[in-house]
Design a protein around this motif. Structure first.
Motif, PDB file in Angstrom:
ATOM      1  N   LEU A  96      18.179  -1.474   7.958  1.00  0.00           N
ATOM      2  CA  LEU A  96      19.133  -1.897   7.030  1.00  0.00           C
ATOM      3  C   LEU A  96      20.200  -1.374   7.263  1.00  0.00           C
ATOM      4  N   THR A  97      20.461  -0.098   7.979  1.00  0.00           N
ATOM      5  CA  THR A  97      21.706   0.470   8.184  1.00  0.00           C
ATOM      6  C   THR A  97      22.571  -0.370   9.346  1.00  0.00           C
ATOM      7  N   CYS A  98      21.619  -0.536  10.304  1.00  0.00           N
ATOM      8  CA  CYS A  98      22.199  -1.258  11.615  1.00  0.00           C
ATOM      9  C   CYS A  98      22.739  -2.675  11.091  1.00  0.00           C
TER      10      CYS A  98
ATOM     11  N   GLN B 166       0.795  -1.000  -0.024  1.00  0.00           N
ATOM     12  CA  GLN B 166      -0.109  -0.235   0.018  1.00  0.00           C
ATOM     13  C   GLN B 166       0.807   1.246  -0.194  1.00  0.00           C
ATOM     14  N   GLY B 167       2.014   1.282   0.648  1.00  0.00           N
ATOM     15  CA  GLY B 167       2.863   2.423   0.830  1.00  0.00           C
ATOM     16  C   GLY B 167       4.117   2.456  -0.147  1.00  0.00           C
ATOM     17  N   ASN B 168       4.118   1.553  -1.066  1.00  0.00           N
ATOM     18  CA  ASN B 168       5.213   1.103  -1.966  1.00  0.00           C
ATOM     19  C   ASN B 168       6.633   1.120  -1.424  1.00  0.00           C
ATOM     20  N   VAL B 169       6.475   0.446  -0.295  1.00  0.00           N
ATOM     21  CA  VAL B 169       7.705   0.110   0.426  1.00  0.00           C
ATOM     22  C   VAL B 169       8.124  -1.288   0.277  1.00  0.00           C
ATOM     23  N   THR B 170       9.572  -1.302   0.111  1.00  0.00           N
ATOM     24  CA  THR B 170      10.080  -2.330  -0.194  1.00  0.00           C
ATOM     25  C   THR B 170      11.052  -2.823   0.952  1.00  0.00           C
ATOM     26  N   LEU B 171      11.005  -4.073   1.021  1.00  0.00           N
ATOM     27  CA  LEU B 171      12.164  -4.877   2.117  1.00  0.00           C
ATOM     28  C   LEU B 171      13.518  -5.496   1.317  1.00  0.00           C
ATOM     29  N   ASP B 172      13.501  -5.088  -0.021  1.00  0.00           N
ATOM     30  CA  ASP B 172      14.472  -5.952  -0.460  1.00  0.00           C
ATOM     31  C   ASP B 172      15.949  -5.436  -0.154  1.00  0.00           C
ATOM     32  N   HIS B 173      15.980  -4.334   0.102  1.00  0.00           N
ATOM     33  CA  HIS B 173      17.339  -3.759   0.376  1.00  0.00           C
ATOM     34  C   HIS B 173      17.921  -4.514   1.830  1.00  0.00           C
TER      35      HIS B 173
ATOM     36  N   ILE C  92       9.806  -0.767  12.874  1.00  0.00           N
ATOM     37  CA  ILE C  92       8.902  -1.061  11.767  1.00  0.00           C
ATOM     38  C   ILE C  92       7.731  -1.589  11.904  1.00  0.00           C
ATOM     39  N   THR C  93       7.499  -2.432  12.915  1.00  0.00           N
ATOM     40  CA  THR C  93       6.249  -3.058  13.272  1.00  0.00           C
ATOM     41  C   THR C  93       5.464  -2.066  13.998  1.00  0.00           C
ATOM     42  N   ASP C  94       6.044  -1.249  14.994  1.00  0.00           N
ATOM     43  CA  ASP C  94       5.454  -0.174  15.650  1.00  0.00           C
ATOM     44  C   ASP C  94       4.666   0.963  14.590  1.00  0.00           C
ATOM     45  N   ALA C  95       5.592   1.252  13.497  1.00  0.00           N
ATOM     46  CA  ALA C  95       5.124   2.277  12.460  1.00  0.00           C
ATOM     47  C   ALA C  95       3.962   1.760  11.888  1.00  0.00           C
ATOM     48  N   LEU C  96       3.960   0.303  11.509  1.00  0.00           N
ATOM     49  CA  LEU C  96       2.884  -0.202  10.642  1.00  0.00           C
ATOM     50  C   LEU C  96       1.612  -0.539  11.445  1.00  0.00           C
TER      51      LEU C  96
ATOM     52  N   LEU D 238       7.424   7.601   7.958  1.00  0.00           N
ATOM     53  CA  LEU D 238       7.853   6.937   9.588  1.00  0.00           C
ATOM     54  C   LEU D 238       8.300   5.535   8.993  1.00  0.00           C
ATOM     55  N   VAL D 239       7.426   4.783   8.137  1.00  0.00           N
ATOM     56  CA  VAL D 239       7.795   3.211   7.982  1.00  0.00           C
ATOM     57  C   VAL D 239       9.130   3.384   7.215  1.00  0.00           C
ATOM     58  N   LYS D 240       9.274   3.879   6.066  1.00  0.00           N
ATOM     59  CA  LYS D 240      10.597   3.786   5.106  1.00  0.00           C
ATOM     60  C   LYS D 240      11.718   4.382   6.336  1.00  0.00           C
TER      61      LYS D 240
END
Length: 755
Positions: free
Chosen positions: A741-743, A632-639, A717-721, A732-734
């Motif tokens: 991914l940075t950590c 829905q938010g065009n957010v990817t977890l691929d990276h 991530i789960t809190d934001a969703l 906030l989700v992104k």
């Protein structure tokens, strides 16, 4: 100078000649020494060679492959006794000892004196002045059913719990209350039943057009942290809150089959507890409560509730619930009282209302941590910590005194090892007795805030033993994934006194009673929520932590039947739970083993393959939970997925290098490997904290936002969703995906080969 005389050149005086008799004695002495040396050589040559310190290399390993320090560990564990730990338990449960109280300070001094007698290198009592919440004795909290027509009182709830057993009769027992409930009066309101008070429960009320606004909401304990219940009621507009322990959860074998006949909660008992969301002193967030530190006002914090709340027994709760009008609740909302459960709001007799009066006082009081240190020999700057809070809402037979007794027995055994042998740990061991945990992890958080940089650089691990023996069902442990193998390993060496097979270990029994859903044949090892003093270590500064206990077979997340009540006593513990204190002994043994292993093993006992598997497993769960939402938010977890794959490759390669270094004598090489493992965990700490929770910073594992007791993977991530349908905050989700991914990327780089 006289001819033939010998002079001492330092004094310029003549030296008398030695006689022939003198030289004969010298020759005889030399001959005797040679004979003794030769005989000793022959004995050593022909006898079986026993390992000595000379046959141990710098990694701590003997030439025959066994670790020299292991014999000392066995000696310490074998010195522990059930009689001794029972004595500790009795001493810590004689009188109520609430955080900030005089009795709790006295127990701190008792611990201090014990550790001094054990010859610890440093023992100190550390003071913090913090905001606490107390009920006044001269003006108790009151809940009434009032007839608004004539002002008469139909039912009145106030004062202390009724005594069920003689040992509970003590003038220091405070009446039931909820810590940090603000003082206030709700003059006359309708009552609304909200089951366990979860987010879903309040959604159900909303679907039924049942309005909280201006009403008092009554909820039963269980499933989630009590503070979340009050928070959820406050958000929906409630004027006040009542909490009670329903017999369906706390007395499932019948309300006439309870303490003191059995271990189940009687209708005379009620659970106290904090409803604050502050971690540490509410007025010094992020800073220690020491002289010179600025205190904010109570109005400046959103960690404290805004509406009054109070607890009651189920003997009292039934008088309120049986009078409710409205629709009958669904079966899963019905408890164990002999009534028809209804929603309300309001009573069948519309003239009846509820009056809630809370008179709690906010007070600033000193609390004390006791810190006992045994300095390490080879790596004194590396710290292995074991801790337990000392304060109790009343007597604390289980919470926390079972853990205090267990920690004290482990410290006694290690102290004897220190004084009676030539052993000294490789790394420094630190024992910690925390003050005011029950009010919001205050003692441990203040100490970690005061020492955050030192601990971040030096702490190897933290072992927490809060309610160490709260049942007799099974051993259990939660913790950071890298320490799972350590707990499995050491639990296999300790016999389980409750297993049918008397030779079975804690690990064996644990595997049967609480099996893992993902690893067949192994026990369940969970992640950490926010229920005890491991929180500032694991979730705030990234020190790998373990929380362990022997557990009650719970229903609806009931910790044990008399939790936080006046009935949680030494009598309850000895009569129904652990009569011979053999479970306490087993917990002392595994506690000592874990501490000693972490302190002495040359390569730190982390397993990064376990960490890798937990990370991969939790990422799959995140994808399953969020897939449709993220579209829905065009957010990817691929990276993020790519970084997790790289982390896994680096973890595999690191474990191979670690295995190759197992027998190394190179101190620098060992230090580099150990530092890489320590710093890997720190990489998952985000300095700005989770959204809306600056004192919780671990981006992989942290408490659930809507249940402080529960744990969550990728919490940012789960809190934001969780509330995305209301907030529509895709930014906030992104952001949280980017932080994760940075950590993960940084943690993987820390494990990479260092040329």
């Amino acid at each position: 100078m006289a001819s033939g005389e010998t002079f001492d050149l330092t004094t310029n005086k003549p030296v008398k000649r030695r006689t022939n008799r003198f030289w004969c004695l010298v020759a005889l002495g030399i001959l005797v020494a040679l004979v003794i040396f030769f005989v000793g050589f022959l004995i050593g040559y022909f006898a079986k060679k026993a390992p000595t310190s000379k046959t141990v290399n710098s990694s701590g390993k003997r030439e025959n492959g066994e670790y020299d320090y292991k014999k000392y560990h066995e000696q310490a564990v074998n010195s522990l006794t059930a009689e001794s730990v029972e004595t500790f338990s009795r001493n810590f449960t004689k009188r109520p000892h609430i955080g900030g109280g005089e009795e709790n300070r006295k127990l701190g001094e008792y611990i201090r004196d014990k550790w001094i007698s054990y010859k610890f290198d440093h023992v100190e009592m550390v003071r913090y002045d913090v905001l606490l919440s107390m009920p006044p004795r001269d003006k108790p909290n009151v809940v009434k059913i009032l007839n608004t027509t004539d002002g008469s009182v139909l039912w009145n709830v106030e004062g202390p719990e009724k005594i069920a057993e003689p040992s509970e009769n003590d003038s220091l027992v405070l009446p039931p209350f909820l810590g940090y409930s603000p003082p206030g009066v709700v003059q006359a309101a309708d009552l609304l039943y909200a089951n366990y008070g979860t987010v879903d429960d309040f959604k159900e009320l909303e679907k039924r057009n049942l309005n909280c606004t201006g009403n008092i909401v009554i909820m039963r304990y269980g499933k989630i942290f009590r503070g979340n219940k009050v928070q959820n009621a406050e958000k929906c507009g409630a004027a006040g809150v009542l909490l009670y322990s329903d017999p369906a959860d706390y007395s499932p074998e019948g309300m006439n089959n309870t303490f003191p006949k059995t271990w189940w909660l009687p209708g005379t008992g009620t659970q106290r507890g904090t409803i604050s969301f502050a971690h540490g002193d509410p007025l010094t967030p992020l800073l220690p409560s020491i002289d010179g530190v600025y205190r904010i006002t109570r109005n400046d914090t959103d960690a404290l509730p805004k509406i009054p709340a109070q607890v009651m027994t189920y003997d009292n709760a039934v008088e309120f619930l049986k009078r409710l009008k409205g629709d009958q609740v669904p079966p899963e909302w019905a408890g164990g009282l002999n009534i028809v459960y209804r929603f309300g709001p309001g009573f069948i007799d519309s003239e009846l209302k509820v009056r809630l009066e809370v008179n709690n006082q906010f007070v600033t009081k000193p609390i004390f941590n006791v810190i006992g240190t045994i300095l390490g020999k080879e790596e004194p700057d590396r710290l292995v910590l074991m801790g337990n809070h000392r304060d109790a809402w009343v007597f604390g037979g289980v919470d926390p005194s079972s853990g205090t007794a267990v920690m004290m027995e482990a410290s006694r055994g290690i102290g004897e090892l220190l004084t009676n042998t030539d052993w000294r740990p490789r790394r420094t061991i630190v024992f910690c007795s925390w003050g005011a945990e029950e009010s919001g992890l205050i003692g441990s958080y203040e100490w970690v805030e005061e020492n955050r940089n030192m601990l971040r650089d030096r702490a190897v691990m933290y072992l927490n033993v809060d309610s160490a023996v709260k049942g007799n069902y099974s051993f259990g442990a939660n913790g950071n994934p890298g320490l799972k193998s350590l707990v499995f390993q050491e639990s296999a060496f300790v016999k389980d006194p409750n297993a049918h097979d008397k030779e079975a270990s804690l690990y064996d029994h644990w595997s049967i009673k609480t099996p893992s859903s993902t690893e067949p044949g192994k026990p369940h090892f969970g992640t950490l929520g926010a229920g005890s003093d491991y929180v500032p270590f694991s979730h705030f500064i990234g020190v790998p932590s373990i929380d362990m206990s022997y557990r009650f077979k719970s229903m609806n997340r009931t910790l044990y039947p008399v939790y936080h009540t006046v009935h949680d006593t030494f009598y309850w513990q000895k009569t129904f739970n652990d009569p011979h204190f053999t479970i306490h002994l087993s917990m002392s043994q595994i506690g000592a083993r874990i501490v000693l292993e972490a302190a002495d093993t040359p390569i730190l006992p982390y397993n990064l393959l376990d960490y890798k598997e937990a990370l991969e497993r939790n990422f799959e769960a995140l994808k399953s939970f969020s897939k449709s939402l993220l579209l829905q938010g065009n957010v990817t977890l691929d990276h993020l997925a790519n970084q997790i794959k790289q982390f896994s490759r680096n973890a595999d390669a690191f474990e191979k290098r670690k295995a190759e270094a197992r027998d190394t004598q190179d101190f620098a090489k060992l230090r580099i490997l150990n530092d890489q493992m320590m710093n890997m965990e720190r990489a998952f700490i985000w300095p700005l904290g989770l959204p809306g929770r600056q004192l919780l910073r671990h981006v992989l594992f942290a408490p659930q936002m809507h249940n402080n007791y529960g744990s969550s993977s990728f919490p940012g991530i789960t809190d934001a969703l969780f509330d995305i349908e209301k907030t529509n905050d895709w930014k906030l989700v992104k952001e949280q995906v980017s932080i994760a991914l940075t950590c993960v990327r940084e943690a993987g780089k820390i494990l990479a080969l260092m040329d």
